[in-house]
Design a protein around this motif. Structure first.
Motif, mmCIF file in Angstrom:
data_model
loop_
_atom_site.group_PDB
_atom_site.id
_atom_site.type_symbol
_atom_site.label_atom_id
_atom_site.label_comp_id
_atom_site.label_asym_id
_atom_site.label_seq_id
_atom_site.Cartn_x
_atom_site.Cartn_y
_atom_site.Cartn_z
ATOM 1 N N ARG A 1 -11.919 -1.748 -3.984
ATOM 2 C CA ARG A 1 -12.228 -2.703 -5.031
ATOM 3 C C ARG A 1 -11.474 -4.014 -4.829
ATOM 4 N NH1 ARG A 1 -11.795 -0.370 -10.930
ATOM 5 N NH2 ARG A 1 -12.599 -2.473 -11.340
ATOM 6 N N LEU A 2 -10.226 -3.905 -4.351
ATOM 7 C CA LEU A 2 -9.436 -5.101 -4.075
ATOM 8 C C LEU A 2 -10.109 -5.957 -3.010
ATOM 9 C CD1 LEU A 2 -5.690 -4.098 -4.233
ATOM 10 C CD2 LEU A 2 -6.622 -6.279 -4.929
ATOM 11 N N LYS A 3 -10.633 -5.282 -1.997
ATOM 12 C CA LYS A 3 -11.303 -5.986 -0.892
ATOM 13 C C LYS A 3 -12.554 -6.698 -1.406
ATOM 14 C CE LYS A 3 -13.123 -5.270 3.752
ATOM 15 N NZ LYS A 3 -13.483 -4.281 4.794
ATOM 16 N N GLU A 4 -13.337 -6.011 -2.245
ATOM 17 C CA GLU A 4 -14.555 -6.599 -2.809
ATOM 18 C C GLU A 4 -14.233 -7.816 -3.674
ATOM 19 O OE1 GLU A 4 -16.581 -3.547 -4.920
ATOM 20 O OE2 GLU A 4 -17.232 -2.497 -3.110
ATOM 21 N N GLN A 5 -13.173 -7.706 -4.467
ATOM 22 C CA GLN A 5 -12.764 -8.826 -5.316
ATOM 23 C C GLN A 5 -12.304 -10.014 -4.487
ATOM 24 O OE1 GLN A 5 -9.820 -7.270 -7.983
ATOM 25 N NE2 GLN A 5 -11.321 -6.342 -9.371
ATOM 26 N N PHE A 6 -11.583 -9.722 -3.389
ATOM 27 C CA PHE A 6 -11.120 -10.789 -2.492
ATOM 28 C C PHE A 6 -12.317 -11.513 -1.868
ATOM 29 C CE2 PHE A 6 -9.949 -12.222 1.782
ATOM 30 C CZ PHE A 6 -8.960 -13.151 1.441
ATOM 31 N N VAL A 7 -13.291 -10.743 -1.410
ATOM 32 C CA VAL A 7 -14.497 -11.340 -0.820
ATOM 33 C C VAL A 7 -15.220 -12.195 -1.844
ATOM 34 C CG1 VAL A 7 -16.780 -10.814 0.126
ATOM 35 C CG2 VAL A 7 -14.787 -9.527 0.908
ATOM 36 N N LYS A 8 -15.319 -11.712 -3.082
ATOM 37 C CA LYS A 8 -15.966 -12.477 -4.158
ATOM 38 C C LYS A 8 -15.250 -13.796 -4.398
ATOM 39 C CE LYS A 8 -18.458 -9.423 -7.280
ATOM 40 N NZ LYS A 8 -18.433 -8.743 -8.596
ATOM 41 N N ILE A 9 -13.925 -13.754 -4.452
ATOM 42 C CA ILE A 9 -13.132 -14.966 -4.694
ATOM 43 C C ILE A 9 -13.350 -15.976 -3.569
ATOM 44 C CG2 ILE A 9 -10.781 -15.882 -4.810
ATOM 45 C CD1 ILE A 9 -10.019 -13.236 -6.243
ATOM 46 N N VAL A 10 -13.348 -15.472 -2.326
ATOM 47 C CA VAL A 10 -13.560 -16.354 -1.168
ATOM 48 C C VAL A 10 -14.944 -16.997 -1.235
ATOM 49 C CG1 VAL A 10 -13.847 -16.414 1.341
ATOM 50 C CG2 VAL A 10 -11.938 -15.156 0.334
ATOM 51 N N LEU A 11 -15.964 -16.189 -1.573
ATOM 52 C CA LEU A 11 -17.336 -16.705 -1.663
ATOM 53 C C LEU A 11 -17.458 -17.754 -2.759
ATOM 54 C CD1 LEU A 11 -19.445 -13.441 -1.144
ATOM 55 C CD2 LEU A 11 -19.164 -15.345 0.448
ATOM 56 N N TYR A 12 -16.842 -17.479 -3.913
ATOM 57 C CA TYR A 12 -16.869 -18.457 -5.011
ATOM 58 C C TYR A 12 -16.155 -19.744 -4.608
ATOM 59 C CZ TYR A 12 -18.770 -15.249 -8.519
ATOM 60 O OH TYR A 12 -19.592 -14.423 -9.228
#
Length: 274
Positions: free
Chosen positions: A2-13
């Motif tokens: 979940r941490l990895k998914e959140q990090f990817v989301k933040i980077v994409l945003y």
């Protein structure tokens, strides 16, 4: 995970926000430059914000009767152009998508081939044609020549090909004619694709400069881009006023995008279909 998914989301945003800022920067600079004085717009070193905010630029341009008339005439012409474009291109798209007739494939190839002819290549011949027809200095010369578009026909046709045949067959069994099927089944389902085509037609008309410059000499029929170009040549030193006018000229297109952005995204998804 979940941490990895959140990090990817933040980077994409973050990337999306950066791209949005880069894309919007020229528009923002133009709007702010409308508050600057005559010498501030192109002053060196570059300053993003004006030393003194001059609201007079926007007030003056809004008091210019020629500017207001150009905006209204261009808006009316763009609206009419978009409506006619939807009516003609959707009708032709339905014919090519659903009806069978002789030489259909040949005619469709002929229509598609026009997409590969650059507009500049036929500019002179188009001008000769409208001159012979006596259409110069009329709204007709701005609206009629570009109403039929092979690109728009193709786009709408691709959408119509994805509408289930069962709907049409059921309507035919119930005694509905082709026009009724088109107006009562196809048109109500075409809203997303119509938004894309309508906005594309509206923007194409609104931003046109070369064709109006060639065919319109009557100042009472000047389009907004003609007005801004004339303003630039006649009052070259008043760049703050020019930026104010350019900003106001961009407002209708920005508002149009904000209103229909949901349907634009849906239309882009549709364009990837069969």
């Amino acid at each position: 995970m979940r941490l990895k998914e959140q990090f990817v989301k933040i980077v994409l945003y973050a990337v999306g926000l950066l791209i949005a800022c880069i894309a919007l920067f020229p528009l923002l600079w133009m709007a702010i430059a409308g508050f600057k004085g005559k010498t501030e717009v192109l002053a060196t070193p570059f300053k993003f914000l004006p030393e003194r905010w001059l609201f007079e630029n926007y007030i003056s341009i809004l008091q210019d009767q020629m500017f207001i008339r150009s905006m209204l005439i261009t808006f009316g012409g763009a609206l009419l152009f978009a409506v006619l474009s939807l009516a003609i291109n959707s009708s032709a798209a339905y014919v090519f998508a659903r009806l069978e007739f002789r030489f259909k494939r040949v005619l469709w190839v002929y229509v598609i081939l026009t997409m590969f002819v650059p507009g500049m290549a036929i500019l002179l011949t188009s001008f000769i044609v409208v001159t012979k027809l006596g259409m110069l200095d009329t709204m007709a010369v701005l609206v009629l020549p570009g109403v039929a578009s092979a690109g728009h026909m193709f786009f709408i046709r691709q959408f119509y090909l994805n509408i289930p045949m069962a709907l049409e067959e059921a309507a035919l069994i119930d005694g509905a004619g082709r026009f009724k099927i088109f107006s009562h089944i196809f048109l109500p389902m075409s809203y997303p694709v119509f938004v894309i085509v309508g906005i594309g037609s509206f923007l194409g008309y609104w931003n046109s400069f070369v064709w109006p410059t060639m065919t319109i000499t009557n100042v009472n029929l000047f389009q907004i881009m003609q007005y801004l170009a004339t303003f630039r040549s006649e009052r070259a030193t008043e760049l703050g006023l020019l930026m104010a006018g350019s900003t106001l000229a961009a407002v209708p297109t920005v508002v149009l995008f904000l209103i229909f952005q949901k349907y634009i995204i849906r239309g882009i998804k549709i364009s990837g279909l069969k």
